[in-house]
Write an enzyme that holds these catalytic residues in place. Structure first.
Site, PDB file in Angstrom:
ATOM      1  N   GLY A   1       0.547  -5.024   0.744  1.00 51.32           N
ATOM      2  CA  GLY A   1      -0.560  -5.106  -0.216  1.00 51.32           C
ATOM      3  C   GLY A   1      -0.174  -5.832  -1.506  1.00 51.32           C
TER       4      GLY A   1
ATOM      5  CD  GLU B   1       1.205  -5.320   5.581  1.00 47.90           C
ATOM      6  OE1 GLU B   1       2.005  -6.225   5.898  1.00 47.90           O
ATOM      7  OE2 GLU B   1       0.525  -5.344   4.546  1.00 47.90           O
TER       8      GLU B   1
ATOM      9  CB  ALA C   1      -0.872  -0.027   1.240  1.00 46.32           C
TER      10      ALA C   1
ATOM     11  CD  GLU D   1      -2.562  -7.400   2.581  1.00 42.35           C
ATOM     12  OE1 GLU D   1      -2.094  -6.290   2.243  1.00 42.35           O
ATOM     13  OE2 GLU D   1      -3.309  -7.554   3.554  1.00 42.35           O
TER      14      GLU D   1
HETATM   15  N1  CAA Z   1       4.606   3.107  -0.419  1.00 49.03           N
HETATM   16  C1  CAA Z   1       5.020   4.279  -0.947  1.00 49.03           C
HETATM   17  N2  CAA Z   1       6.235   4.443  -1.525  1.00 49.03           N
HETATM   18  C2  CAA Z   1       7.029   3.375  -1.588  1.00 49.03           C
HETATM   19  C3  CAA Z   1       6.668   2.102  -1.065  1.00 49.03           C
HETATM   20  C4  CAA Z   1       5.373   1.995  -0.469  1.00 49.03           C
HETATM   21  N3  CAA Z   1       4.915   0.844   0.013  1.00 49.03           N
HETATM   22  N4  CAA Z   1       7.680   1.246  -1.267  1.00 49.03           N
HETATM   23  C5  CAA Z   1       8.648   1.937  -1.896  1.00 49.03           C
HETATM   24  N5  CAA Z   1       8.264   3.210  -2.093  1.00 49.03           N
HETATM   25  C6  CAA Z   1       9.017   4.302  -2.737  1.00 49.03           C
HETATM   26  C7  CAA Z   1      10.140   4.809  -1.864  1.00 49.03           C
HETATM   27  O1  CAA Z   1       9.637   5.720  -0.920  1.00 49.03           O
HETATM   28  C8  CAA Z   1      11.023   5.464  -2.899  1.00 49.03           C
HETATM   29  O2  CAA Z   1      10.458   6.670  -3.292  1.00 49.03           O
HETATM   30  P1  CAA Z   1      11.413   8.010  -3.397  1.00 49.03           P
HETATM   31  O3  CAA Z   1      12.445   7.635  -4.426  1.00 49.03           O
HETATM   32  O4  CAA Z   1      10.465   9.060  -3.833  1.00 49.03           O
HETATM   33  O5  CAA Z   1      11.997   8.184  -2.042  1.00 49.03           O
HETATM   34  C9  CAA Z   1      10.890   4.501  -4.093  1.00 49.03           C
HETATM   35  O6  CAA Z   1       9.656   3.800  -3.900  1.00 49.03           O
HETATM   36  C10 CAA Z   1      12.002   3.487  -4.173  1.00 49.03           C
HETATM   37  O7  CAA Z   1      12.050   2.802  -2.943  1.00 49.03           O
HETATM   38  P2  CAA Z   1      13.400   2.607  -2.104  1.00 49.03           P
HETATM   39  O8  CAA Z   1      14.352   3.731  -2.358  1.00 49.03           O
HETATM   40  O9  CAA Z   1      13.031   2.333  -0.676  1.00 49.03           O
HETATM   41  O10 CAA Z   1      13.977   1.278  -2.806  1.00 49.03           O
HETATM   42  P3  CAA Z   1      14.938   0.190  -2.165  1.00 49.03           P
HETATM   43  O11 CAA Z   1      15.338  -0.694  -3.286  1.00 49.03           O
HETATM   44  O12 CAA Z   1      16.012   0.833  -1.346  1.00 49.03           O
HETATM   45  O13 CAA Z   1      14.015  -0.643  -1.124  1.00 49.03           O
HETATM   46  C11 CAA Z   1      12.025  -1.839  -0.471  1.00 49.03           C
HETATM   47  C12 CAA Z   1      12.971  -1.436  -1.612  1.00 49.03           C
HETATM   48  C13 CAA Z   1      12.765  -2.797   0.489  1.00 49.03           C
HETATM   49  C14 CAA Z   1      10.836  -2.549  -1.107  1.00 49.03           C
HETATM   50  C15 CAA Z   1      11.577  -0.586   0.309  1.00 49.03           C
HETATM   51  O14 CAA Z   1      11.123   0.393  -0.612  1.00 49.03           O
HETATM   52  C16 CAA Z   1      10.477  -0.835   1.294  1.00 49.03           C
HETATM   53  O15 CAA Z   1      10.704  -1.362   2.363  1.00 49.03           O
HETATM   54  N6  CAA Z   1       9.224  -0.426   0.937  1.00 49.03           N
HETATM   55  C17 CAA Z   1       8.104  -0.513   1.822  1.00 49.03           C
HETATM   56  C18 CAA Z   1       7.566  -1.931   1.936  1.00 49.03           C
HETATM   57  C19 CAA Z   1       6.396  -2.001   2.911  1.00 49.03           C
HETATM   58  O16 CAA Z   1       6.536  -1.706   4.094  1.00 49.03           O
HETATM   59  N7  CAA Z   1       5.220  -2.406   2.399  1.00 49.03           N
HETATM   60  C20 CAA Z   1       4.018  -2.517   3.191  1.00 49.03           C
HETATM   61  C21 CAA Z   1       3.180  -1.265   3.029  1.00 49.03           C
HETATM   62  S1  CAA Z   1       1.843  -1.175   4.157  1.00 49.03           S
HETATM   63  C22 CAA Z   1       0.625  -2.134   3.458  1.00 49.03           C
HETATM   64  O17 CAA Z   1       0.778  -2.733   2.413  1.00 49.03           O
HETATM   65  C23 CAA Z   1      -0.664  -2.133   4.241  1.00 49.03           C
HETATM   66  C24 CAA Z   1      -1.746  -3.015   3.737  1.00 49.03           C
HETATM   67  O18 CAA Z   1      -1.705  -4.231   3.830  1.00 49.03           O
HETATM   68  C25 CAA Z   1      -2.945  -2.401   3.231  1.00 49.03           C
END
Ligand code: CAA
Length: 259
Positions: free
Chosen positions: A110, A133, A65, A113
């Site tokens: 997500g 999450e 998400a 999911e």
């Molecule tokens: N939401 C919004 N932006 C996201 C994102 C997310 N879930 N995942 C990555 N991005 C964005 C980053 O913020 C970054 O944007 P900027 O360049 O503008 O800063 C861009 O995508 C590239 O990401 P990274 O620089 O972090 O890339 P990386 O290769 O260093 O890391 C990653 C990759 C390990 C996937 C890392 O991005 C990460 O941990 N992302 C979040 C994963 C996460 O926590 N997902 C769960 C979300 S909550 C959810 O899903 C709730 C639900 O069930 C409804």
């Protein structure tokens, strides 16, 4: 229809929807979820599509998400967002055709999911999979707490949801979370082969099988068995069973989709 965040391609009975927001690792904003919902309705309305493939562009399938969008949420918006995601992903389970997740990279939160709502999950060997999450002080909101355990069992689901650790594609395959792991460069070819196999099978039998297996999660065994017997009987009044049985007995390949 034109989409901002999706690439949709239809060919020879297969529709591929690629989530296309690579600069944010295909994170699912509310707007993107709305587009997915429209695209899924289009697939449902299009009788010529017999199999749907979902994938992502760039290095992620879907990284979850949209965390940036969630920052401003209060409880009411959060509940609406969760229900929106559950509704949209639920469409894949109700869809009458098989749905394949081609997991080309990160499938987190997500993103996993979304893949859990598909019938088949094929992952490239570089994919990283998880429900992180809990590390955000949250729980999965698009079905993860309910659907993961049904696929991998309660012990593994607790490990993934309560620790939030990412696992490799190989480990995901080992626990039955993905069906197959392939080299990144072979993903498209393998998914195409699976799609072609599904397209060669009887559409009504496939839709019936999917319906019965999905229904089994919510039914007492006796009720499920009853439903199975009725569905089995119904298939004998259609052309597919006639063709399949005749083809077997005359030692030829069945042709389920003539005309
Ligand atoms: N939401 C919004 N932006 C996201 C994102 C997310 N879930 N995942 C990555 N991005 C964005 C980053 O913020 C970054 O944007 P900027 O360049 O503008 O800063 C861009 O995508 C590239 O990401 P990274 O620089 O972090 O890339 P990386 O290769 O260093 O890391 C990653 C990759 C390990 C996937 C890392 O991005 C990460 O941990 N992302 C979040 C994963 C996460 O926590 N997902 C769960 C979300 S909550 C959810 O899903 C709730 C639900 O069930 C409804």
């Amino acid at each position: 229809m034109e989409y901002r965040y999706l690439k949709v391609e239809k060919k020879d009975g297969k529709c591929v929807i690629a989530i296309n927001r690579p600069e944010k690792l295909n994170a699912l904003s509310g707007e993107l979820l709305k587009e997915l919902e429209c695209a899924f309705y289009e697939v449902c309305d299009d009788g010529s599509t017999g199999v749907l493939v979902i994938t992502g562009t760039g290095k992620a399938f879907v990284a979850g998400a949209d965390i940036g969008e969630m920052k401003g949420f209060g409880s009411i918006e959060a509940e609406q967002y969760s229900l929106q995601g559950q509704r949209v992903f639920g469409m894949l389970e109700k869809m009458e055709i098989p749905v394949i997740a081609a997991i080309n990279g990160y499938a987190l939160g997500g993103g996993l999911e979304l893949a859990l709502s598909c019938d088949f999950r094929i992952a490239s060997e570089n994919a990283m999979i998880g429900l992180p999450e809990i590390t955000l002080g949250l729980v999965p909101g698009f079905g993860g707490t309910q659907k993961l355990a049904r696929i991998v069992g309660i012990a593994r689901a607790k490990q993934m949801v309560m620790l939030g650790e990412r696992i490799s594609a190989a480990e995901a395959c080992h626990i039955g979370l993905v069906h197959r792991v392939v080299k990144a460069e072979d993903l498209e070819k393998e998914v195409d082969a699976l799609a072609a196999k599904l397209l060669g099978l009887g559409r009504v039998a496939l839709k019936t099988a999917k319906y019965l297996i999905n229904a089994s999660a919510d039914l007492p065994l006796a009720e499920g068995l009853n439903m199975e017997a009725r569905a089995f009987a119904l298939l004998f009044s259609g052309n597919e069973a006639k063709e399949g049985i005749e083809a077997f007995l005359s030692k030829r390949k069945p042709e389920f989709r003539r005309g």
